[in-house]
Design a protein around this motif. Structure first.
Motif, short mmCIF file in Angstrom:
data_model
loop_
_atom_site.label_atom_id
_atom_site.label_comp_id
_atom_site.label_asym_id
_atom_site.label_seq_id
_atom_site.Cartn_x
_atom_site.Cartn_y
_atom_site.Cartn_z
N CYS A 113 0.83 -1.20 0.00
CA CYS A 113 0.00 0.00 0.00
C CYS A 113 0.87 1.26 0.00
CB CYS A 113 -0.92 -0.02 1.21
SG CYS A 113 -2.09 1.34 1.27
N LEU A 114 1.86 1.30 0.88
CA LEU A 114 2.73 2.48 0.96
C LEU A 114 3.48 2.72 -0.35
CD1 LEU A 114 4.32 2.13 4.52
CD2 LEU A 114 2.77 3.93 3.74
N ARG A 115 3.85 1.65 -1.03
CA ARG A 115 4.60 1.79 -2.27
C ARG A 115 3.83 2.63 -3.29
NH1 ARG A 115 5.38 -3.18 -2.89
NH2 ARG A 115 3.85 -3.61 -4.51
N VAL A 116 2.52 2.46 -3.32
CA VAL A 116 1.69 3.22 -4.26
C VAL A 116 1.36 4.60 -3.70
CG1 VAL A 116 -0.52 3.26 -5.46
CG2 VAL A 116 0.71 1.10 -5.21
N GLU A 117 1.01 4.66 -2.42
CA GLU A 117 0.62 5.94 -1.83
C GLU A 117 1.76 6.95 -1.80
OE1 GLU A 117 -2.86 4.34 1.26
OE2 GLU A 117 -0.92 5.01 2.04
N LEU A 118 2.99 6.47 -1.61
CA LEU A 118 4.12 7.39 -1.48
C LEU A 118 4.82 7.68 -2.80
CD1 LEU A 118 5.73 6.07 1.84
CD2 LEU A 118 4.02 7.87 1.53
N ARG A 119 4.43 6.98 -3.84
CA ARG A 119 5.10 7.16 -5.13
C ARG A 119 5.06 8.60 -5.63
NH1 ARG A 119 4.48 3.13 -10.34
NH2 ARG A 119 5.95 4.24 -11.71
N PRO A 120 3.94 9.33 -5.50
CA PRO A 120 3.94 10.72 -5.99
C PRO A 120 4.94 11.62 -5.29
CG PRO A 120 1.69 9.94 -5.62
CD PRO A 120 2.61 8.92 -5.01
N PHE A 121 5.40 11.21 -4.09
CA PHE A 121 6.34 12.03 -3.33
C PHE A 121 7.79 11.62 -3.57
CE2 PHE A 121 2.54 11.30 -0.52
CZ PHE A 121 1.85 12.42 -0.96
N GLY A 122 7.99 10.63 -4.43
CA GLY A 122 9.35 10.17 -4.72
C GLY A 122 9.93 9.26 -3.66
N VAL A 123 9.11 8.79 -2.72
CA VAL A 123 9.57 7.86 -1.68
C VAL A 123 9.32 6.43 -2.16
CG1 VAL A 123 9.32 7.09 0.70
CG2 VAL A 123 9.14 9.53 0.15
N GLN A 124 10.38 5.65 -2.29
CA GLN A 124 10.26 4.28 -2.78
C GLN A 124 10.24 3.29 -1.61
OE1 GLN A 124 12.75 3.26 -6.23
NE2 GLN A 124 13.42 5.39 -6.27
N VAL A 125 9.48 2.22 -1.77
CA VAL A 125 9.29 1.23 -0.70
C VAL A 125 9.62 -0.16 -1.23
CG1 VAL A 125 7.66 0.23 0.94
CG2 VAL A 125 7.49 2.66 0.33
N ALA A 126 10.42 -0.89 -0.47
CA ALA A 126 10.83 -2.24 -0.87
C ALA A 126 10.64 -3.23 0.27
CB ALA A 126 12.30 -2.23 -1.30
N LEU A 127 10.44 -4.49 -0.10
CA LEU A 127 10.35 -5.60 0.84
C LEU A 127 11.49 -6.57 0.58
CD1 LEU A 127 6.56 -6.33 0.48
CD2 LEU A 127 7.65 -6.04 2.70
N LEU A 128 12.15 -7.01 1.64
CA LEU A 128 13.09 -8.11 1.54
C LEU A 128 12.50 -9.31 2.26
CD1 LEU A 128 16.61 -6.53 2.17
CD2 LEU A 128 15.46 -6.99 0.01
N GLU A 129 12.63 -10.48 1.65
CA GLU A 129 12.02 -11.70 2.18
C GLU A 129 13.09 -12.77 2.38
OE1 GLU A 129 7.72 -11.17 -0.09
OE2 GLU A 129 9.39 -12.15 -1.14
N PRO A 130 13.83 -12.70 3.50
CA PRO A 130 14.85 -13.72 3.76
C PRO A 130 14.23 -15.05 4.13
CG PRO A 130 15.20 -11.71 5.07
CD PRO A 130 13.81 -11.66 4.52
N GLY A 131 15.01 -16.10 3.90
CA GLY A 131 14.69 -17.41 4.45
C GLY A 131 15.31 -17.52 5.83
N VAL A 132 15.90 -18.66 6.14
CA VAL A 132 16.53 -18.86 7.45
C VAL A 132 17.86 -18.10 7.48
CG1 VAL A 132 17.49 -20.54 9.04
CG2 VAL A 132 15.45 -21.10 7.73
N VAL A 133 18.01 -17.26 8.51
CA VAL A 133 19.22 -16.44 8.67
C VAL A 133 19.89 -16.82 9.98
CG1 VAL A 133 20.14 -14.09 8.80
CG2 VAL A 133 18.16 -14.57 7.34
N ASP A 134 21.20 -16.88 9.97
CA ASP A 134 21.98 -17.33 11.12
C ASP A 134 22.03 -16.23 12.19
OD1 ASP A 134 23.59 -18.78 12.79
OD2 ASP A 134 25.43 -18.42 11.65
N THR A 135 20.93 -16.08 12.92
CA THR A 135 20.84 -15.10 13.99
C THR A 135 20.60 -15.81 15.32
OG1 THR A 135 18.49 -14.83 13.48
CG2 THR A 135 20.01 -13.24 12.49
N ASP A 136 20.66 -15.04 16.40
CA ASP A 136 20.58 -15.63 17.74
C ASP A 136 19.39 -16.56 17.96
OD1 ASP A 136 22.91 -14.37 18.35
OD2 ASP A 136 22.00 -12.77 19.55
#
Length: 276
Positions: free
Chosen positions: A157-180
């Motif tokens: 939703c934000l990706r479309v709503e903020l587009r006129p203002f030049g603000v770009q929105v991205a999603l990263l979708e990791p799998g299993v990450v070696d964290t605590d």
């Protein structure tokens, strides 16, 4: 060219810390959200370009204090802070559900809204660290899955709503990450099972046994958090962000299964995975 500025939430450890360090090494002025003095000192020691800021995204006073901490223009926000509330869905309390959504959705959305004037001035970017769980639901992480599905909806939703203002929105979708959490998963499962009432413990004993076997297998292939940090940097520096980016071979395989298999086929995969 002025130094680019970024706020990274959850920068005390894992993906957030790796992202803060990587961006600082690339010349960004990084504001790293942390929750403890110890984390702040450790993060500040990584680079002179990193400024730790006290930030729990669920605390309104912390969000308000950012007005004094951040510059008037902000080139990027990396919404990384998050938790995972695990366990069989029928055993989770209303408080569990509220806490999961408060940390993973409500807090990051409130932070993003608060920083939009700064992001607009810079025609900046927002990166949400989602998960493959934002596209595919796994057993035992139902509420976490739901929170990440919600993050994906908000970002779309934000990706479309903020587009006129030049603000770009991205999603990263990791799998299993070696964290605590993956290193602590055996203890987490033990505590979850011990905390159930006797009847639920009896009913879900096979599920827990299967989860332990599954965790042992999949964490061997966990990606280093630096891989996600590299993906963040790419989204912040390319001409236009990609709406979605799967990070890790496991994430790509699972999303491919989601595309190719019917729902009953995926159900069978998860059922076999935990052996019930």
């Amino acid at each position: 060219m002025s130094t680019r500025t970024v706020l990274v939430t959850g920068a005390g450890r894992g993906i957030g810390r790796a992202t803060a360090v990587r961006l600082a090494r690339s010349g960004w002025r990084v504001f790293g959200g942390v929750r403890t003095d110890v984390a702040a000192k450790e993060l500040a020691a990584e680079s002179a370009l990193i400024t730790p800021v006290e930030l729990d995204v669920t605390v309104p006073e912390h969000l308000a204090a950012l007005d004094r901490e951040l510059p008037e223009r902000l080139d990027a926000l990396v919404n990384n802070a998050g938790i995972a509330v695990a366990g069989p869905l029928e055993t989770l309390s209303r408080a569990d559900v509220h806490h999961q959504f408060d940390v993973n959705l409500v807090g990051p959305l409130a932070l993003t809204r608060a920083l939009l004037p700064r992001l607009r001035r810079a025609r900046g970017r927002v990166v949400f660290i989602s998960s493959v769980n934002g596209r595919v639901s796994f057993p035992f992480t139902g509420i976490y899955n739901a929170s990440k599905y919600a993050v994906e909806a908000v970002a779309d939703c934000l990706r479309v709503e903020l587009r006129p203002f030049g603000v770009q929105v991205a999603l990263l979708e990791p799998g299993v990450v070696d964290t605590d959490p993956w290193h602590e998963m055996d203890q987490i499962l033990d505590e979850l099972e011990a905390g159930l009432d006797p009847e639920h413990r009896r009913l879900y004993a096979p599920h827990f046994a299967g989860e332990r076997r599954l965790v042992e297998r999949i964490r061997k292939g966990a990606a280093p958090p630096e891989r996600v940090a590299a993906a963040v940097e790419r989204q912040l520096t390319r001409r236009r962000v990609r709406p979605r980016t799967a990070v890790g071979a496991d994430a790509r395989v699972i999303l491919g299964m989601k595309t190719l298999l019917p729902a009953c086929g995926l159900d069978a995969v998860w059922t076999r995975g935990i052996g019930v």
